[in-house]
Design a protein around this motif. Sequence first.
Motif, PDB file in Angstrom:
ATOM      1  N   TYR A 248       0.831  -1.210   0.000  1.00  0.00           N
ATOM      2  CA  TYR A 248       0.000   0.000   0.000  1.00  0.00           C
ATOM      3  C   TYR A 248       0.863   1.257   0.000  1.00  0.00           C
ATOM      4  O   TYR A 248       0.593   2.211  -0.723  1.00  0.00           O
ATOM      5  CB  TYR A 248      -0.922  -0.006   1.215  1.00  0.00           C
ATOM      6  CG  TYR A 248      -2.057   0.976   1.110  1.00  0.00           C
ATOM      7  CD1 TYR A 248      -3.291   0.590   0.603  1.00  0.00           C
ATOM      8  CD2 TYR A 248      -1.886   2.310   1.487  1.00  0.00           C
ATOM      9  CE1 TYR A 248      -4.337   1.502   0.488  1.00  0.00           C
ATOM     10  CE2 TYR A 248      -2.913   3.230   1.370  1.00  0.00           C
ATOM     11  CZ  TYR A 248      -4.140   2.815   0.876  1.00  0.00           C
ATOM     12  OH  TYR A 248      -5.171   3.721   0.753  1.00  0.00           O
ATOM     13  N   TYR A 249       1.943   1.257   0.809  1.00  0.00           N
ATOM     14  CA  TYR A 249       2.815   2.433   0.877  1.00  0.00           C
ATOM     15  C   TYR A 249       3.490   2.693  -0.469  1.00  0.00           C
ATOM     16  O   TYR A 249       3.625   3.847  -0.894  1.00  0.00           O
ATOM     17  CB  TYR A 249       3.886   2.248   1.953  1.00  0.00           C
ATOM     18  CG  TYR A 249       3.354   2.008   3.346  1.00  0.00           C
ATOM     19  CD1 TYR A 249       2.051   2.370   3.696  1.00  0.00           C
ATOM     20  CD2 TYR A 249       4.144   1.409   4.313  1.00  0.00           C
ATOM     21  CE1 TYR A 249       1.565   2.135   4.973  1.00  0.00           C
ATOM     22  CE2 TYR A 249       3.666   1.176   5.589  1.00  0.00           C
ATOM     23  CZ  TYR A 249       2.367   1.528   5.922  1.00  0.00           C
ATOM     24  OH  TYR A 249       1.900   1.302   7.186  1.00  0.00           O
ATOM     25  N   LEU A 250       3.909   1.615  -1.136  1.00  0.00           N
ATOM     26  CA  LEU A 250       4.550   1.784  -2.449  1.00  0.00           C
ATOM     27  C   LEU A 250       3.551   2.307  -3.487  1.00  0.00           C
ATOM     28  O   LEU A 250       3.906   3.132  -4.342  1.00  0.00           O
ATOM     29  CB  LEU A 250       5.152   0.448  -2.910  1.00  0.00           C
ATOM     30  CG  LEU A 250       6.362  -0.054  -2.106  1.00  0.00           C
ATOM     31  CD1 LEU A 250       6.765  -1.452  -2.560  1.00  0.00           C
ATOM     32  CD2 LEU A 250       7.558   0.904  -2.255  1.00  0.00           C
ATOM     33  N   ALA A 251       2.315   1.824  -3.396  1.00  0.00           N
ATOM     34  CA  ALA A 251       1.290   2.328  -4.316  1.00  0.00           C
ATOM     35  C   ALA A 251       0.990   3.800  -4.029  1.00  0.00           C
ATOM     36  O   ALA A 251       0.746   4.586  -4.954  1.00  0.00           O
ATOM     37  CB  ALA A 251       0.021   1.487  -4.180  1.00  0.00           C
ATOM     38  N   GLU A 252       1.015   4.180  -2.755  1.00  0.00           N
ATOM     39  CA  GLU A 252       0.817   5.584  -2.389  1.00  0.00           C
ATOM     40  C   GLU A 252       1.954   6.452  -2.921  1.00  0.00           C
ATOM     41  O   GLU A 252       1.731   7.580  -3.390  1.00  0.00           O
ATOM     42  CB  GLU A 252       0.739   5.697  -0.866  1.00  0.00           C
ATOM     43  CG  GLU A 252       0.669   7.109  -0.325  1.00  0.00           C
ATOM     44  CD  GLU A 252      -0.652   7.805  -0.612  1.00  0.00           C
ATOM     45  OE1 GLU A 252      -0.794   8.977  -0.211  1.00  0.00           O
ATOM     46  OE2 GLU A 252      -1.549   7.197  -1.242  1.00  0.00           O
ATOM     47  N   LYS A 253       3.166   5.928  -2.864  1.00  0.00           N
ATOM     48  CA  LYS A 253       4.315   6.651  -3.416  1.00  0.00           C
ATOM     49  C   LYS A 253       4.132   6.858  -4.927  1.00  0.00           C
ATOM     50  O   LYS A 253       4.419   7.946  -5.467  1.00  0.00           O
ATOM     51  CB  LYS A 253       5.603   5.867  -3.146  1.00  0.00           C
ATOM     52  CG  LYS A 253       6.850   6.523  -3.691  1.00  0.00           C
ATOM     53  CD  LYS A 253       8.092   5.677  -3.396  1.00  0.00           C
ATOM     54  CE  LYS A 253       9.339   6.348  -3.982  1.00  0.00           C
ATOM     55  NZ  LYS A 253      10.568   5.529  -3.735  1.00  0.00           N
ATOM     56  N   LYS A 254       3.638   5.838  -5.606  1.00  0.00           N
ATOM     57  CA  LYS A 254       3.394   5.940  -7.045  1.00  0.00           C
ATOM     58  C   LYS A 254       2.320   6.991  -7.326  1.00  0.00           C
ATOM     59  O   LYS A 254       2.424   7.781  -8.286  1.00  0.00           O
ATOM     60  CB  LYS A 254       2.964   4.589  -7.592  1.00  0.00           C
ATOM     61  CG  LYS A 254       2.584   4.606  -9.067  1.00  0.00           C
ATOM     62  CD  LYS A 254       2.039   3.268  -9.512  1.00  0.00           C
ATOM     63  CE  LYS A 254       1.550   3.343 -10.955  1.00  0.00           C
ATOM     64  NZ  LYS A 254       0.940   2.056 -11.393  1.00  0.00           N
ATOM     65  N   ARG A 255       1.279   7.041  -6.491  1.00  0.00           N
ATOM     66  CA  ARG A 255       0.196   8.015  -6.691  1.00  0.00           C
ATOM     67  C   ARG A 255       0.701   9.445  -6.558  1.00  0.00           C
ATOM     68  O   ARG A 255       0.320  10.336  -7.327  1.00  0.00           O
ATOM     69  CB  ARG A 255      -0.910   7.749  -5.681  1.00  0.00           C
ATOM     70  CG  ARG A 255      -2.135   8.652  -5.840  1.00  0.00           C
ATOM     71  CD  ARG A 255      -3.100   8.458  -4.704  1.00  0.00           C
ATOM     72  NE  ARG A 255      -2.562   8.971  -3.453  1.00  0.00           N
ATOM     73  CZ  ARG A 255      -2.568  10.275  -3.098  1.00  0.00           C
ATOM     74  NH1 ARG A 255      -3.077  11.182  -3.919  1.00  0.00           N
ATOM     75  NH2 ARG A 255      -2.064  10.649  -1.933  1.00  0.00           N
ATOM     76  N   ILE A 256       1.592   9.660  -5.585  1.00  0.00           N
ATOM     77  CA  ILE A 256       2.092  11.011  -5.329  1.00  0.00           C
ATOM     78  C   ILE A 256       3.116  11.440  -6.360  1.00  0.00           C
ATOM     79  O   ILE A 256       3.046  12.552  -6.913  1.00  0.00           O
ATOM     80  CB  ILE A 256       2.696  11.089  -3.914  1.00  0.00           C
ATOM     81  CG1 ILE A 256       1.607  10.861  -2.863  1.00  0.00           C
ATOM     82  CG2 ILE A 256       3.387  12.427  -3.683  1.00  0.00           C
ATOM     83  CD1 ILE A 256       2.131  10.755  -1.461  1.00  0.00           C
ATOM     84  N   GLU A 257       4.070  10.554  -6.629  1.00  0.00           N
ATOM     85  CA  GLU A 257       5.176  10.915  -7.520  1.00  0.00           C
ATOM     86  C   GLU A 257       4.876  10.625  -8.982  1.00  0.00           C
ATOM     87  O   GLU A 257       5.682  10.949  -9.852  1.00  0.00           O
ATOM     88  CB  GLU A 257       6.437  10.166  -7.088  1.00  0.00           C
ATOM     89  CG  GLU A 257       6.887  10.504  -5.668  1.00  0.00           C
ATOM     90  CD  GLU A 257       8.121   9.729  -5.250  1.00  0.00           C
ATOM     91  OE1 GLU A 257       8.625   8.926  -6.070  1.00  0.00           O
ATOM     92  OE2 GLU A 257       8.584   9.927  -4.114  1.00  0.00           O
ATOM     93  N   LYS A 258       3.744   9.986  -9.253  1.00  0.00           N
ATOM     94  CA  LYS A 258       3.312   9.659 -10.622  1.00  0.00           C
ATOM     95  C   LYS A 258       4.186   8.611 -11.302  1.00  0.00           C
ATOM     96  O   LYS A 258       3.947   8.259 -12.450  1.00  0.00           O
ATOM     97  CB  LYS A 258       3.255  10.908 -11.505  1.00  0.00           C
ATOM     98  CG  LYS A 258       2.409  12.026 -10.950  1.00  0.00           C
ATOM     99  CD  LYS A 258       0.975  11.594 -10.687  1.00  0.00           C
ATOM    100  CE  LYS A 258       0.149  12.745 -10.150  1.00  0.00           C
ATOM    101  NZ  LYS A 258      -1.244  12.308  -9.819  1.00  0.00           N
TER     102      LYS A 258
END
Length: 270
Positions: free
Chosen positions: A220-230
């Motif tokens: 989940y944290y890695l997916a959140e990082k992807k959402r923020i940093e695109k």
Amino acid sequence: MNAEPKWGISEYLRIVAIAVGVSCIVVGILMVYQGKVLPIANISISAGLILLMAGLILIIVSLVMSTKTGNQQTSLKAWHVVVLILIAFLIIYAFTRYQLTEAGRYRILVDLIFIMLALTGAVGYGVYRWIARTVEARAEEITVETKNAIGTQVSTSLGYVWYQHHKKGKTEEKKSPDEAPVDYLKLAIDITRKALEYANKLDEQRHEELICVSKNNLAYYLAEKKRIEKKINKGDKELARAYAKYIYDRIEKYPHRRSEWADTYQFVMS
């Protein structure tokens, strides 16, 4: 994964060698005894003495050789009782064999009693050492596994705390205008990776839910990082997907976590 006992097969071989050595000594003594009353005395006595020497040599060699559990000195100390038993047996046997009255009715009975006492003592101590090694190995395995389970739990919980700080948009007060703000999401990812280093050393069947929780959080944290940093590096993207699939495949086993894990799976795969 399960920890393997360190003492391995060498301890079994040592016990077998001791038992064979004692058997050689017993048979050798009986042959010497028999040789004194039979016409083939010289042959029987010689063969008996050879067996006696072979048994003693086998025992000494097995004691001198070190084991996988410790050094040579430790092994010698562990088995000195066996040597004392055998020496005492030979001394007592020699005394009773040659000091009793000629052709005593119960001489063979006395011989057999001492032989059985020596054999029982040697084998009994060998069994004791085998049980002690097994218990020590199991205790060490439990200690290591408990340490890894605690490390997984603590690191996973701390990672969740950092993620909550990130989610609420908290920022540390800067000590200087040039200081970069604290990246709580990065802290959450790093500490959860550490949690999985501990988790990978655990027995998967006994700690499956704890392992799933750690993998769920990191995915989940890695997916959140992807959402923020695109964007996200390929390795982290594949890792997040693999962990999301891992927990989704086990979602039926833990119905109380169905909603949480289903959200993670959907978020990561989107």
